[in-house]
Design a protein around this motif. Structure first.
Motif, mmCIF file in Angstrom:
data_model
loop_
_atom_site.group_PDB
_atom_site.id
_atom_site.type_symbol
_atom_site.label_atom_id
_atom_site.label_comp_id
_atom_site.label_asym_id
_atom_site.label_seq_id
_atom_site.Cartn_x
_atom_site.Cartn_y
_atom_site.Cartn_z
ATOM 1 N N ALA A 180 1.576 -5.000 23.447
ATOM 2 C CA ALA A 180 0.998 -5.359 24.738
ATOM 3 C C ALA A 180 -0.403 -4.790 24.930
ATOM 4 O O ALA A 180 -1.328 -5.494 25.345
ATOM 5 C CB ALA A 180 1.918 -4.908 25.872
ATOM 6 N N GLU A 181 -0.575 -3.529 24.605
ATOM 7 C CA GLU A 181 -1.861 -2.875 24.860
ATOM 8 C C GLU A 181 -2.985 -3.469 24.023
ATOM 9 O O GLU A 181 -4.080 -3.750 24.520
ATOM 10 C CB GLU A 181 -1.755 -1.372 24.600
ATOM 11 C CG GLU A 181 -3.024 -0.608 24.958
ATOM 12 C CD GLU A 181 -2.895 0.892 24.745
ATOM 13 O OE1 GLU A 181 -3.907 1.592 24.904
ATOM 14 O OE2 GLU A 181 -1.787 1.366 24.425
ATOM 15 N N ILE A 238 -7.758 -9.686 24.680
ATOM 16 C CA ILE A 238 -7.901 -10.798 25.620
ATOM 17 C C ILE A 238 -8.985 -10.496 26.648
ATOM 18 O O ILE A 238 -9.790 -11.370 26.992
ATOM 19 C CB ILE A 238 -6.547 -11.108 26.313
ATOM 20 C CG1 ILE A 238 -5.582 -11.745 25.299
ATOM 21 C CG2 ILE A 238 -6.745 -12.048 27.508
ATOM 22 C CD1 ILE A 238 -4.149 -11.840 25.791
ATOM 23 N N SER A 239 -9.037 -9.272 27.117
ATOM 24 C CA SER A 239 -10.078 -8.882 28.071
ATOM 25 C C SER A 239 -11.465 -9.020 27.444
ATOM 26 O O SER A 239 -12.418 -9.427 28.104
ATOM 27 C CB SER A 239 -9.848 -7.444 28.544
ATOM 28 O OG SER A 239 -8.616 -7.329 29.220
ATOM 29 N N ALA A 254 5.889 -14.541 25.093
ATOM 30 C CA ALA A 254 6.360 -13.168 25.323
ATOM 31 C C ALA A 254 5.232 -12.164 25.095
ATOM 32 O O ALA A 254 5.071 -11.213 25.869
ATOM 33 C CB ALA A 254 7.538 -12.861 24.405
ATOM 34 N N LEU A 255 4.449 -12.359 24.046
ATOM 35 C CA LEU A 255 3.323 -11.467 23.769
ATOM 36 C C LEU A 255 2.328 -11.477 24.927
ATOM 37 O O LEU A 255 1.793 -10.436 25.321
ATOM 38 C CB LEU A 255 2.630 -11.883 22.469
ATOM 39 C CG LEU A 255 3.429 -11.630 21.185
ATOM 40 C CD1 LEU A 255 2.802 -12.375 20.007
ATOM 41 C CD2 LEU A 255 3.521 -10.134 20.874
ATOM 42 N N GLY A 271 0.538 -8.774 30.274
ATOM 43 C CA GLY A 271 0.168 -8.890 31.684
ATOM 44 C C GLY A 271 -0.618 -10.129 32.035
ATOM 45 O O GLY A 271 -1.264 -10.182 33.085
ATOM 46 N N PHE A 272 -0.549 -11.166 31.178
ATOM 47 C CA PHE A 272 -1.288 -12.400 31.432
ATOM 48 C C PHE A 272 -0.325 -13.573 31.578
ATOM 49 O O PHE A 272 0.624 -13.700 30.806
ATOM 50 C CB PHE A 272 -2.253 -12.697 30.285
ATOM 51 C CG PHE A 272 -3.357 -11.684 30.133
ATOM 52 C CD1 PHE A 272 -4.527 -11.793 30.873
ATOM 53 C CD2 PHE A 272 -3.220 -10.612 29.273
ATOM 54 C CE1 PHE A 272 -5.540 -10.860 30.744
ATOM 55 C CE2 PHE A 272 -4.226 -9.668 29.127
ATOM 56 C CZ PHE A 272 -5.387 -9.788 29.864
#
Length: 238
Positions: free
Chosen positions: A119-120, A126-127, A154-155, A160-161
């Protein structure tokens, strides 16, 4: 000390030993999801890579590359039907034997929680890419029912997107059972939805593994035909 401490490694289930010291006492630690041994087996992609697909070039001989482009991507770009379809793929890890086993547990044995491990790093990438839409590569309804979830979605969710479900997939034989040539010469297996929302948008496709690039290019082709300004992809492994 971290009050959200994870007691067991999500991959090997061994107990994770928290670090003890002044740094641990006076700082907010991130949640520990995997042990140092498993983390050390995840091989991040670094150094010189193909500028299109992120293939590490350090072990690629000169006859199998054209400057900073691997021979596979060079052949895709030589084909007028596919030239520029997928602008770039970013992959995070080398698909080594250890990650193959992790992905198998995650994708084929339904261990959804393993998505949390990545996730991190997904969130950071992505950011950095700053897309307008994040589109997971879809499964067919049959495959989704069989697995219980879409690993690409799921990824994204764990990072958080919200996934933008712009594509659906026609049921077909598993990609893992196809030869390299069969993957490259796939017929179109996707359908696009909500076309009006794609106009002028920068889209990032999300998938677990980049192999030949065929799946991602088929999806990218449809999205660009539906009005997307540009399509790139982000995958867990290459």
């Amino acid at each position: 000390m971290n009050q959200f401490y994870q007691d067991r490694c999500l991959i090997c289930n061994e107990q994770i030993r928290p670090s003890i010291g002044w740094t641990a006492i006076f700082s907010v630690e991130k949640e520990l999801l995997i042990c140092p041994v498993c983390e050390g087996k995840l091989e991040k992609i670094t150094g010189e890579v193909c500028r299109i697909c992120s293939r590490p070039l350090r072990h690629v001989e000169e006859q199998f590359r054209n400057g900073d482009v691997c021979h596979d991507c060079f052949r895709w770009e030589e084909d007028a039907n596919w030239q520029g379809t997928l602008e770039k793929n970013d992959s995070l890890y080398v698909y080594n034997d250890f990650l193959k086993e992790v992905v198998a547990k995650f994708k084929f044995r339904g261990d959804y929680v393993l998505a949390k491990i990545f996730a991190e790093v997904f969130r950071g990438k992505i950011s950095e890419l700053a897309p307008d839409l994040l589109v997971p590569i879809p499964l067919s309804d049959e495959r989704q029912y069989e697995r219980g979830f879409n690993q690409a979605a799921a990824l994204l969710t764990e990072a958080g997107f919200p996934p933008a479900n712009m594509l659906s997939r026609i049921h077909a034989e598993k990609q893992s059972k196809k030869s390299r040539s069969e993957r490259i010469h796939l017929p179109q297996v996707f359908q696009v939805h909500h076309e009006g929302t794609l106009t002028g948008k920068k889209v990032i496709l999300i998938d677990d593994i980049y192999t030949t690039g065929s799946t991602l290019r088929h999806a990218a082709k449809l999205l660009k035909e539906a009005g997307a300004k540009g399509v790139q992809s982000l995958t867990l492994a290459r």
